[in-house]
Design an enzyme around this catalytic site. Structure first.
Site, PDB file in Angstrom:
ATOM      1  CB  THR A  97      -0.887   0.116   1.201  1.00 43.66           C
ATOM      2  OG1 THR A  97      -1.779  -1.259   1.184  1.00 43.66           O
ATOM      3  CG2 THR A  97      -1.792   1.295   1.191  1.00 43.66           C
ATOM      4  CG  LEU A 122      -1.923  -7.612  -2.083  1.00 47.29           C
ATOM      5  CD1 LEU A 122      -0.796  -8.290  -1.197  1.00 47.29           C
ATOM      6  CD2 LEU A 122      -2.355  -8.531  -3.230  1.00 47.29           C
ATOM      7  CG  LEU A 171     -10.680   1.498  -5.622  1.00 46.56           C
ATOM      8  CD1 LEU A 171     -11.402   1.050  -7.115  1.00 46.56           C
ATOM      9  CD2 LEU A 171     -10.536   0.188  -4.826  1.00 46.56           C
ATOM     10  CE  LYS A 172      -5.442  -2.162   0.741  1.00 47.40           C
ATOM     11  NZ  LYS A 172      -4.006  -2.514   0.842  1.00 47.40           N
ATOM     12  CG  LEU A 173      -4.002   5.011  -0.389  1.00 46.61           C
ATOM     13  CD1 LEU A 173      -3.447   6.160  -0.840  1.00 46.61           C
ATOM     14  CD2 LEU A 173      -3.345   4.551   1.008  1.00 46.61           C
TER      15      LEU A 173
END
Length: 295
Positions: A97, A122, A171-173
């Site tokens: 990340t 992930l 998007l992961k954040l």
């Protein structure tokens, strides 16, 4: 793409590398202070690189699964690092990340050498990593996505192509903001149960049957009721890091009343009080300690 270098065989990375090995990839791993995962992977058929230069030289793609952007940048830019040794046609897949701005800088410098950079952060836990059932979001052009998809399928159940490079990190954040926000709210509410005289088990029973229920609530609250703080296997320090990345990303477009900085402040306070290496559920004790100190 059968020759894969893997750097970062920790809680998540070991399971990912394990699946690559048992599914027929030629995997070269980078050793670290914790020798156990490396030794177990070598016993399964992986090769341990003698140096970062050695790992880069013999691979088609290099997967990074490290703590965050400082570690990724060190691997990329150190003397004898990836940028210095990579060659045209290779692909770097960052499953960490990381900060989108950092990833964009790295991608630009790799592109000058003909190397593609893919962000593939992930979701899910080390349990699913070992089972080969992680989720990943992928930022890459369409052609590069098709090249790396078979590699990702070795350890992922669900693969989402989000868009070009850094789109997946963004998007992961956003995802982690929601997940960590729920976890932070849950730990505070559990601590407040005792403070206001509500039975934690009754609280758990009611929330479990209503709209506020979630997988994250279940992991944290059920663990606390069993006397454990590791129901959600994600450290407070890592959560604090991810919220700082989220806040950096949104700082130029959000107003000061947004929730992100407040979630980050709660996490940072717990880190300051010595809870950083513990899992998110330990914030229940951190909250309780603060309440006790006020009496």
């Amino acid at each position: 793409m059968k020759n894969i270098g893997f750097i970062g065989v920790g809680m998540m990375g070991q399971g990912m590398a394990h699946n690559l090995v048992i599914k027929g990839f030629n995997v070269t791993v980078m050793g670290n202070r914790n020798r156990k995962p490396v030794e177990e992977l070598v016993a399964e058929g992986a090769r341990e690189a003698s140096s970062l230069q050695d790992l880069v030289a013999g691979t088609d793609a290099i997967i990074l699964c490290v703590t965050g952007s400082p570690q990724v940048e060190d691997l990329m830019f150190r003397a004898g690092g990836i940028l210095e040794n990579c060659r045209s046609g290779q692909i770097i897949i960052d499953c960490s990340t990381s900060e989108p701005m950092s990833s964009a800088r790295i991608a630009e410098q790799l592109a000058a050498k003909g190397v593609k950079f893919v962000d593939a952060p992930l979701a899910r836990t080390p349990v699913e990593a070992m089972q080969g059932r992680l989720n990943t979001m992928v930022g890459a052009d369409a052609a590069t996505f098709e090249k790396v998809k078979p590699v990702l399928e070795a350890f992922c159940e669900n693969i989402f192509h989000i868009g070009d490079t850094t789109s997946a990190q963004k998007l992961k954040l956003l995802n982690n903001f929601i997940a960590i926000g729920i976890a932070t709210l849950t730990t505070e509410a559990l601590a407040m149960c005792d403070a206001v005289g509500v039975d934690q088990r009754k609280f758990f029973e009611v929330i479990s049957k209503g709209g506020a229920n979630s997988g994250i609530f279940q992991m944290i609250a059920s663990g606390i009721l069993e006397g454990r703080s590791d129901g959600m296997k994600f450290s407070i320090a890592n959560a604090s890091k991810d919220l700082s990345y989220y806040n950096n990303m949104t700082a130029q477009i959000a107003n000061p009343a947004m929730i992100g900085p407040h979630v980050a402040a709660s996490l940072q306070q717990s880190v300051k009080e010595g809870f950083g290496d513990q899992m998110l559920g330990a914030m229940v004790k951190a909250h309780k300690d603060r309440l006790a100190a006020k009496k």
